[in-house]
Design an enzyme around this catalytic site. Structure first.
Site: not given
Ligand code: UDP
Length: 486
Positions: A36, A139
């Site tokens: 977020h 948010d």
């Molecule tokens: N992300 C990243 N590298 C990683 C893991 C996650 O850059 O090794 C970033 C990914 O590109 C995305 C975010 O973290 O922008 C994950 O967001 P998402 O809404 O998919 O999942 P959440 O972490 O909220 O479960």
């Protein structure tokens, strides 16, 4: 492209206006978890490029975390961008994972809410040559901001970084309860189509409802919280969604009927996409890219479950066997949160051998855009889904919580860009899904992924719907600023 044209536009604008006009000052307040924060940083950067002053309320656990240096470097070029720390009330090293999100909701209510009031009360925000606040962008899961800000005469714009379809589904939950479709019963048929979500009658099954709906008590506090937050958004000045018309038109049309002031401006990360630079990666993360450089075209399955998923040890093993047995090369991100302190199976550490590489973090956008990446095994988080769509990479979704159950259904049933592996994770199913994605239905998935990527790129290009909506949002904030100052 958008960023460059906006930079030029702003330069011309400020030359016309001279230095006398006071820019808008926006307080950006993300929900305190990494994804977020990331997406709101993108929005905040677009505002900075548009000449706004920004105060960004950064969760203290992220400000003291390992990736803040890079964030801080990124924003150092904007002299009117300020970070101000805020606490979510949990210890810095407390896990902020999907299975424990209730702790976060509770502690935000106890600790962050009064802190936010104090931030507005204190004069700190208008010192350091900062102008009085024009508006707050918070948010959407923190709707308490609306009333608090109203007491200070400041409008709140809510930003909900979920899919529009999930937002609409949560909005319809009272109707589902009234119609007896929720709560679930012990013997509920999870494959029954849900009837009372207008626009989604042929799409969502019971198992595709947001994870919060999987309860047998309609008064479940977490369900009630997310539903009432969704309804309270109607009291905000306006609502921003990080999606695009072409992806979620049925939900957006119905949301718009309830939220006349709606800005649909995504995919936000795409505005920066052509600007990203491989040089910004550190050694360790460059090693992922170097590994990918050695793999054949579109051969690799990238595996990442985001920042908030937790797997049991056995589930890790099943995913690992499924991947290895598929015979496809894979790059798997296994961060500390994923295993929640449980033992990482030795197979995974030692046995990935030639075909697999396991890392604790990867530059995901860059990995998805790499020519060697052919598929993405994901939890279907909204950011990951949008990033994969934008790069035209087909997906296998194994949703964990929140909107992921909805998103994964859209991936398979509506956009037809992948496989929904919801609720199952044995090695045979994983292997089968990987084969479907990378061999059996490869051409079909690649074609629809390419088509949908084109729509996503078009929406944020000049003349596109998200591009126009973002311009509208920026103009409206400037207008609020002008109205405040006269
Ligand atoms: N992300 C990243 N590298 C990683 C893991 C996650 O850059 O090794 C970033 C990914 O590109 C995305 C975010 O973290 O922008 C994950 O967001 P998402 O809404 O998919 O999942 P959440 O972490 O909220 O479960």
């Amino acid at each position: 492209m958008y960023i460059i044209s906006r930079q030029k536009q702003e330069k011309n604008h400020s030359m016309e206006q001279g230095s006398t006009s006071v820019p808008p000052h926006v307080l950006v307040f993300p929900f305190p978890v990494q994804s977020h924060v990331n997406v709101m940083l993108n929005l905040a950067e677009i505002f900075s490029i548009s000449g706004f002053q920004i105060t960004f309320l950064i969760p203290d656990h992220i400000q003291t975390g390992p990736r803040f240096d890079q964030i801080s470097l990124r924003f150092a070029r904007y002299p009117a961008f300020y970070f101000q720390a805020i606490s979510d009330g949990l210890p810095l090293d407390h896990p902020r994972t999907g299975d424990r999100v209730k702790e976060l909701f509770d502690s935000i209510n106890v600790t962050t809410k009064p802190q936010f009031r104090n931030v507005l009360k204190s004069r700190a925000l208008s010192s350091n040559s900062r102008a009085p606040l024009t508006c707050i962008i918070a948010d959407g899961i923190m709707s308490f901001t609306i009333d608090i800000a109203q007491n200070f005469g400041i409008p709140t714009v809510l930003f909900r970084p979920f899919s529009a379809t999930c937002f609409w589904t949560l909005f319809c939950v009272p109707k589902l309860i009234q119609a007896g479709e929720l709560p679930l019963k012990e013997d509920s048929d999870m494959d029954r189509l849900v009837e009372n979500i207008p626009g989604m009658e042929r799409v969502l099954r019971v198992r595709d409802l947001p994870s919060f709906c999987r309860v047998e008590d309609a008064a479940d506090p977490q369900l009630q919280h997310v539903v009432s937050e969704t309804h309270r958004a109607t009291g905000a000045h306006s609502l921003i969604l990080n999606t695009l018309e072409d992806l979620e038109e049925p939900a957006l049309a119905r949301i718009r009927a309830n939220f006349p002031k709606l800005y649909v401006i995504g995919p936000l990360h795409g505005y920066f996409r052509p600007l990203w630079s491989p040089n910004s990666l550190n050694e360790q993360h460059r090693s992922c890219i170097e590994w990918l450089d050695d793999q054949p075209l579109k051969s690799v399955v990238f595996v990442s479950f985001g920042n908030m998923t937790v797997l049991k040890s056995q589930q890790l093993v099943e995913f690992w066997y499924g991947l290895v047995n598929s015979g496809k090369p894979f790059l798997w991100v296994v961060p500390a949160n994923l295993t929640a302190g449980c033992r990482i199976p030795t197979e995974l550490i030692e046995g990935s051998g030639k075909s697999g590489k396991v890392v604790d973090w990867a530059p995901q956008e860059e990995v998805l855009s790499h020519p060697a990446t052919g598929g993405f095994l994901t939890h279907g988080g909204w950011n990951s889904t949008l990033e994969s769509i934008y790069e035209g990479v087909p997906m296998i979704c194994w949703p964990f919580y929140a909107d992921q159950q909805v998103n994964s259904r859209l991936v398979e049933e509506v956009w037809r860009v992948g496989v929904d592996m919801k609720d199952i994770c044995d090695r045979k199913t994983v292997e089968k899904a990987v084969r479907e994605l990378m061999e059996v239905r490869r051409e079909e998935f690649l074609k629809s992924s390419k088509d949908i990527a084109r729509l996503a790129r078009k929406s944020i290009s000049e003349g596109g719907s998200s591009y126009a909506n973002l311009d509208c949002l920026i103009k409206d904030i400037k207008h609020m600023n002008y109205a405040n100052s006269t």
